[in-house]
Design a protein around this motif. Structure first.
Motif, PDB file in Angstrom:
ATOM      1  N   ASP A  35       0.827  -1.204   0.000  1.00  0.00           N
ATOM      2  CA  ASP A  35       0.000   0.000   0.000  1.00  0.00           C
ATOM      3  C   ASP A  35       0.869   1.264   0.000  1.00  0.00           C
ATOM      4  O   ASP A  35       0.595   2.215   0.719  1.00  0.00           O
ATOM      5  N   GLY A  36       1.948   1.227  -0.787  1.00  0.00           N
ATOM      6  CA  GLY A  36       2.828   2.386  -0.927  1.00  0.00           C
ATOM      7  C   GLY A  36       3.936   2.493   0.100  1.00  0.00           C
ATOM      8  O   GLY A  36       4.805   3.351  -0.019  1.00  0.00           O
ATOM      9  N   ARG A  37       3.925   1.651   1.124  1.00  0.00           N
ATOM     10  CA  ARG A  37       4.979   1.667   2.150  1.00  0.00           C
ATOM     11  C   ARG A  37       6.071   0.685   1.737  1.00  0.00           C
ATOM     12  O   ARG A  37       5.790  -0.473   1.453  1.00  0.00           O
ATOM     13  N   GLU A  38       7.324   1.151   1.735  1.00  0.00           N
ATOM     14  CA  GLU A  38       8.427   0.370   1.186  1.00  0.00           C
ATOM     15  C   GLU A  38       9.309  -0.241   2.269  1.00  0.00           C
ATOM     16  O   GLU A  38       9.535   0.346   3.317  1.00  0.00           O
ATOM     17  N   GLY A  39       9.779  -1.466   1.982  1.00  0.00           N
ATOM     18  CA  GLY A  39      10.709  -2.130   2.885  1.00  0.00           C
ATOM     19  C   GLY A  39      10.749  -3.618   2.606  1.00  0.00           C
ATOM     20  O   GLY A  39      10.395  -4.083   1.517  1.00  0.00           O
ATOM     21  N   THR A  40      11.190  -4.373   3.607  1.00  0.00           N
ATOM     22  CA  THR A  40      11.205  -5.832   3.513  1.00  0.00           C
ATOM     23  C   THR A  40      10.450  -6.404   4.695  1.00  0.00           C
ATOM     24  O   THR A  40      10.285  -5.756   5.732  1.00  0.00           O
ATOM     25  N   LEU A  41      10.003  -7.644   4.540  1.00  0.00           N
ATOM     26  CA  LEU A  41       9.408  -8.406   5.633  1.00  0.00           C
ATOM     27  C   LEU A  41       9.430  -9.873   5.249  1.00  0.00           C
ATOM     28  O   LEU A  41       9.774 -10.232   4.133  1.00  0.00           O
ATOM     29  N   THR A  42       9.074 -10.714   6.205  1.00  0.00           N
ATOM     30  CA  THR A  42       9.095 -12.155   5.966  1.00  0.00           C
ATOM     31  C   THR A  42       7.687 -12.709   6.044  1.00  0.00           C
ATOM     32  O   THR A  42       6.934 -12.406   6.970  1.00  0.00           O
TER      33      THR A  42
ATOM     34  N   TYR B 252      -0.932 -18.502   6.680  1.00  0.00           N
ATOM     35  CA  TYR B 252       0.000 -17.685   5.905  1.00  0.00           C
ATOM     36  C   TYR B 252       0.055 -16.335   6.605  1.00  0.00           C
ATOM     37  O   TYR B 252      -0.941 -15.614   6.646  1.00  0.00           O
ATOM     38  N   VAL B 253       1.204 -15.982   7.203  1.00  0.00           N
ATOM     39  CA  VAL B 253       1.296 -14.792   8.040  1.00  0.00           C
ATOM     40  C   VAL B 253       2.538 -13.969   7.715  1.00  0.00           C
ATOM     41  O   VAL B 253       3.507 -14.466   7.140  1.00  0.00           O
ATOM     42  N   ILE B 254       2.494 -12.695   8.129  1.00  0.00           N
ATOM     43  CA  ILE B 254       3.677 -11.857   8.162  1.00  0.00           C
ATOM     44  C   ILE B 254       4.355 -12.145   9.491  1.00  0.00           C
ATOM     45  O   ILE B 254       3.729 -12.046  10.551  1.00  0.00           O
ATOM     46  N   ALA B 255       5.627 -12.544   9.456  1.00  0.00           N
ATOM     47  CA  ALA B 255       6.348 -12.873  10.683  1.00  0.00           C
ATOM     48  C   ALA B 255       6.513 -11.615  11.537  1.00  0.00           C
ATOM     49  O   ALA B 255       7.055 -10.610  11.068  1.00  0.00           O
ATOM     50  N   PRO B 256       6.032 -11.650  12.782  1.00  0.00           N
ATOM     51  CA  PRO B 256       6.171 -10.491  13.664  1.00  0.00           C
ATOM     52  C   PRO B 256       7.648 -10.105  13.828  1.00  0.00           C
ATOM     53  O   PRO B 256       8.515 -10.959  13.950  1.00  0.00           O
ATOM     54  N   GLY B 257       7.912  -8.800  13.797  1.00  0.00           N
ATOM     55  CA  GLY B 257       9.268  -8.305  13.998  1.00  0.00           C
ATOM     56  C   GLY B 257      10.157  -8.380  12.778  1.00  0.00           C
ATOM     57  O   GLY B 257      11.333  -8.028  12.844  1.00  0.00           O
ATOM     58  N   SER B 258       9.618  -8.811  11.629  1.00  0.00           N
ATOM     59  CA  SER B 258      10.466  -9.012  10.450  1.00  0.00           C
ATOM     60  C   SER B 258      10.559  -7.793   9.540  1.00  0.00           C
ATOM     61  O   SER B 258      11.382  -7.775   8.632  1.00  0.00           O
ATOM     62  N   GLY B 259       9.748  -6.767   9.750  1.00  0.00           N
ATOM     63  CA  GLY B 259       9.710  -5.638   8.830  1.00  0.00           C
ATOM     64  C   GLY B 259      10.891  -4.698   8.945  1.00  0.00           C
ATOM     65  O   GLY B 259      11.461  -4.516  10.021  1.00  0.00           O
ATOM     66  N   THR B 260      11.262  -4.102   7.796  1.00  0.00           N
ATOM     67  CA  THR B 260      12.270  -3.041   7.762  1.00  0.00           C
ATOM     68  C   THR B 260      11.680  -1.851   7.012  1.00  0.00           C
ATOM     69  O   THR B 260      10.641  -1.952   6.357  1.00  0.00           O
ATOM     70  N   GLY B 261      12.369  -0.718   7.095  1.00  0.00           N
ATOM     71  CA  GLY B 261      11.907   0.483   6.400  1.00  0.00           C
ATOM     72  C   GLY B 261      10.522   0.887   6.866  1.00  0.00           C
ATOM     73  O   GLY B 261      10.219   0.861   8.066  1.00  0.00           O
TER      74      GLY B 261
END
Length: 126
Positions: free
Chosen positions: A67-74, A90-99
């Motif tokens: 949604d326009g927010r840039e970075g990485t995640l797992t 199927y989940v976004i791993a908590p604590g995995s985001g950057t940027g």
């Protein structure tokens, strides 16, 4: 909470089998929509899918925008099938985001899969 929609295509490449897995695959995905970017990861499988009983786990690192927010995640996946009935977490791993994706968590739901392999996904961010 916000809901995003996207599609992805996936390339699975057989890789060296690891202890405890029936098969191993390296994966690469291309995402389009309000989730846009690429991801790479590993999938391990077990069981006998032809007989209707199997499972897989996968982890993949995504790089791009949500949604326009840039970075990485797992993303993490746990798929099982018993008696031919599939179940997927199927989940976004908590604590995995950057940027701009720091702190994001959420779930992904796969809707339909087109004949060409395009997966239609809904992402619920929390």
């Amino acid at each position: 909470m916000s809901t995003l929609t996207a599609t992805f295509t996936i390339d699975l490449t057989p890789a060296e089998v690891l202890l405890g897995a029936a098969d191993r695959f390296d994966l690469a995905k291309t995402w389009t929509g309000t989730v846009a970017g690429t991801s790479r990861g590993v999938m391990l499988t077990a069981g006998d899918p032809a007989a209707g009983s199997a499972s897989y786990i996968a982890t993949e690192t995504f790089e791009g925008t949500l949604d326009g927010r840039e970075g990485t995640l797992t993303f993490q996946q746990l798929g099982t099938m018993a008696g031919g009935e599939p179940e997927l977490r199927y989940v976004i791993a908590p604590g995995s985001g950057t940027g701009d994706l720091v702190g994001l968590t959420g779930t992904l739901t796969i809707g339909t899969i087109d004949e060409d392999g395009t997966h239609h996904v809904t992402v619920e961010l929390t």
